[in-house]
Design an enzyme around this catalytic site. Sequence first.
Site, PDB file in Angstrom:
ATOM      1  N   TYR A  53      61.452  22.330  33.389  1.00  0.00           N
ATOM      2  CA  TYR A  53      62.102  22.064  32.093  1.00  0.00           C
ATOM      3  C   TYR A  53      61.781  23.165  31.072  1.00  0.00           C
ATOM      4  CZ  TYR A  53      63.589  19.484  27.930  1.00  0.00           C
ATOM      5  OH  TYR A  53      64.200  19.108  26.760  1.00  0.00           O
TER       6      TYR A  53
ATOM      7  N   LYS B 279      64.537  25.787  29.294  1.00  0.00           N
ATOM      8  CA  LYS B 279      64.790  25.908  27.849  1.00  0.00           C
ATOM      9  C   LYS B 279      64.486  27.331  27.354  1.00  0.00           C
ATOM     10  CE  LYS B 279      66.347  21.754  27.111  1.00  0.00           C
ATOM     11  NZ  LYS B 279      67.792  21.550  26.851  1.00  0.00           N
TER      12      LYS B 279
HETATM   13  P1  NAP Z   1      69.224  11.645  27.002  1.00  0.00           P
HETATM   14  O1  NAP Z   1      69.283  10.460  26.119  1.00  0.00           O
HETATM   15  O2  NAP Z   1      68.716  11.502  28.398  1.00  0.00           O
HETATM   16  O3  NAP Z   1      70.666  12.320  27.009  1.00  0.00           O
HETATM   17  C1  NAP Z   1      70.987  13.385  27.869  1.00  0.00           C
HETATM   18  C2  NAP Z   1      72.491  13.486  27.946  1.00  0.00           C
HETATM   19  O4  NAP Z   1      72.842  14.584  28.800  1.00  0.00           O
HETATM   20  C3  NAP Z   1      73.115  12.232  28.547  1.00  0.00           C
HETATM   21  O5  NAP Z   1      74.317  11.950  27.870  1.00  0.00           O
HETATM   22  C4  NAP Z   1      73.377  12.664  29.970  1.00  0.00           C
HETATM   23  O6  NAP Z   1      74.417  11.946  30.596  1.00  0.00           O
HETATM   24  C5  NAP Z   1      73.804  14.099  29.726  1.00  0.00           C
HETATM   25  N1  NAP Z   1      73.842  14.884  30.950  1.00  0.00           N
HETATM   26  C6  NAP Z   1      72.852  15.130  31.820  1.00  0.00           C
HETATM   27  N2  NAP Z   1      73.317  15.883  32.831  1.00  0.00           N
HETATM   28  C7  NAP Z   1      74.626  16.110  32.590  1.00  0.00           C
HETATM   29  C8  NAP Z   1      75.649  16.797  33.264  1.00  0.00           C
HETATM   30  N3  NAP Z   1      75.440  17.430  34.432  1.00  0.00           N
HETATM   31  N4  NAP Z   1      76.884  16.840  32.711  1.00  0.00           N
HETATM   32  C9  NAP Z   1      77.135  16.213  31.547  1.00  0.00           C
HETATM   33  N5  NAP Z   1      76.209  15.521  30.872  1.00  0.00           N
HETATM   34  C10 NAP Z   1      74.970  15.461  31.395  1.00  0.00           C
HETATM   35  O7  NAP Z   1      68.297  12.779  26.369  1.00  0.00           O
HETATM   36  P2  NAP Z   1      68.242  13.449  24.922  1.00  0.00           P
HETATM   37  O8  NAP Z   1      66.828  13.460  24.558  1.00  0.00           O
HETATM   38  O9  NAP Z   1      69.232  12.870  24.006  1.00  0.00           O
HETATM   39  O10 NAP Z   1      68.619  14.948  25.305  1.00  0.00           O
HETATM   40  C11 NAP Z   1      69.654  15.682  24.670  1.00  0.00           C
HETATM   41  C12 NAP Z   1      69.240  17.153  24.655  1.00  0.00           C
HETATM   42  O11 NAP Z   1      68.090  17.303  23.813  1.00  0.00           O
HETATM   43  C13 NAP Z   1      68.837  17.720  26.016  1.00  0.00           C
HETATM   44  O12 NAP Z   1      69.345  19.026  26.167  1.00  0.00           O
HETATM   45  C14 NAP Z   1      67.310  17.749  25.942  1.00  0.00           C
HETATM   46  O13 NAP Z   1      66.755  18.709  26.799  1.00  0.00           O
HETATM   47  C15 NAP Z   1      67.123  18.094  24.480  1.00  0.00           C
HETATM   48  N6  NAP Z   1      65.807  17.805  23.924  1.00  0.00           N
HETATM   49  C16 NAP Z   1      65.356  16.528  23.861  1.00  0.00           C
HETATM   50  C17 NAP Z   1      64.101  16.289  23.324  1.00  0.00           C
HETATM   51  C18 NAP Z   1      63.543  14.900  23.222  1.00  0.00           C
HETATM   52  O14 NAP Z   1      62.365  14.760  22.841  1.00  0.00           O
HETATM   53  N7  NAP Z   1      64.305  13.859  23.541  1.00  0.00           N
HETATM   54  C19 NAP Z   1      63.317  17.342  22.820  1.00  0.00           C
HETATM   55  C20 NAP Z   1      63.820  18.623  22.893  1.00  0.00           C
HETATM   56  C21 NAP Z   1      65.063  18.842  23.436  1.00  0.00           C
HETATM   57  P3  NAP Z   1      74.100  10.736  31.637  1.00  0.00           P
HETATM   58  O15 NAP Z   1      73.957   9.507  30.794  1.00  0.00           O
HETATM   59  O16 NAP Z   1      75.316  10.713  32.503  1.00  0.00           O
HETATM   60  O17 NAP Z   1      72.846  11.091  32.373  1.00  0.00           O
END
Ligand code: NAP
Length: 249
Positions: free
Chosen positions: A163, A167
């Site tokens: 991961y 990033k």
């Molecule tokens: P999340 O609730 O797990 O959401 C991730 C989203 O990405 C879901 O809608 C998922 O769809 C979608 N996804 C995954 N693989 C995909 C694919 N191949 N094609 C299309 N959609 C796909 O997580 P989140 O925390 O909101 O994450 C959103 C972004 O923020 C990510 O890039 C993550 O790395 C980044 N981020 C998060 C955090 C944190 O603390 N949460 C911190 C830093 C960065 P499905 O429902 O179909 O799986």
Amino acid sequence: MTTTALITGANKGIGLETARQLAARGMTVMLRARDVSRGTGADRELQAEGHAARLIHLDVTDGKLIAAAAAFVDAEYGHLDVLVNNAGIATMGGAPSATSLDGFRTILETNVLGVSAVTNAMLPLLRRAPGARIVNVSSEVGSVTLVCDHANPMWALPASLSYPASKAAVNMVTAMYAKELAGTGILVNAANPGYCATDLNGRSGFRSASQGAEVSVTLATLPEGGPSGTLWGYAWGGDPDKPYAELPW
Ligand code: NAP
């Protein structure tokens, strides 16, 4: 002209909140979901709140679905103002020395190649907007400077590979698109939402998805002449009175 925003991975988490906040600013938001049943719930939720929201079926690893999504946006609107490359996956991959290459490859495919594939497909549409914005949702764990800083809270986190490396690559992808698009009016930046409670991390984050989305929304609505080629967002361990800052790569 309708102001349009397309957000990948918008059926839940930070992506859904980003769509909600951009819609509240008057944009027509296109939520891209690979799970259509979940996505349908998300677009109905936003529509019930009075927002202009549409659902597009999209897996960022599927070239045919990406091309179909671009054709849909072209046919419906002819341009795209905002692209938020938000879709991402994470696994607790364990120590670098114990990392499975298959798992590593899967993460890179979604988190890195997916960003480039979607951006390239949407660029002709973004170029037709008066001043498009591209936001790549990255993370502080992709900052080589911060993860190696013994004074930063992330130093205490265990070493892992897939991961954070994905990033770090998103950061370089961001910098290179910003370089290529310099002078076009299109601004390209990487967002650090901070540690947010979402499905990605078993809801262990100390920030909300809505707070995380604020970062993407700020970058998606930068004024003309704003920064491009930066990593910006929540600064963990920084000045609590100034939670947001530009972060080192
Ligand atoms: P999340 O609730 O797990 O959401 C991730 C989203 O990405 C879901 O809608 C998922 O769809 C979608 N996804 C995954 N693989 C995909 C694919 N191949 N094609 C299309 N959609 C796909 O997580 P989140 O925390 O909101 O994450 C959103 C972004 O923020 C990510 O890039 C993550 O790395 C980044 N981020 C998060 C955090 C944190 O603390 N949460 C911190 C830093 C960065 P499905 O429902 O179909 O799986």
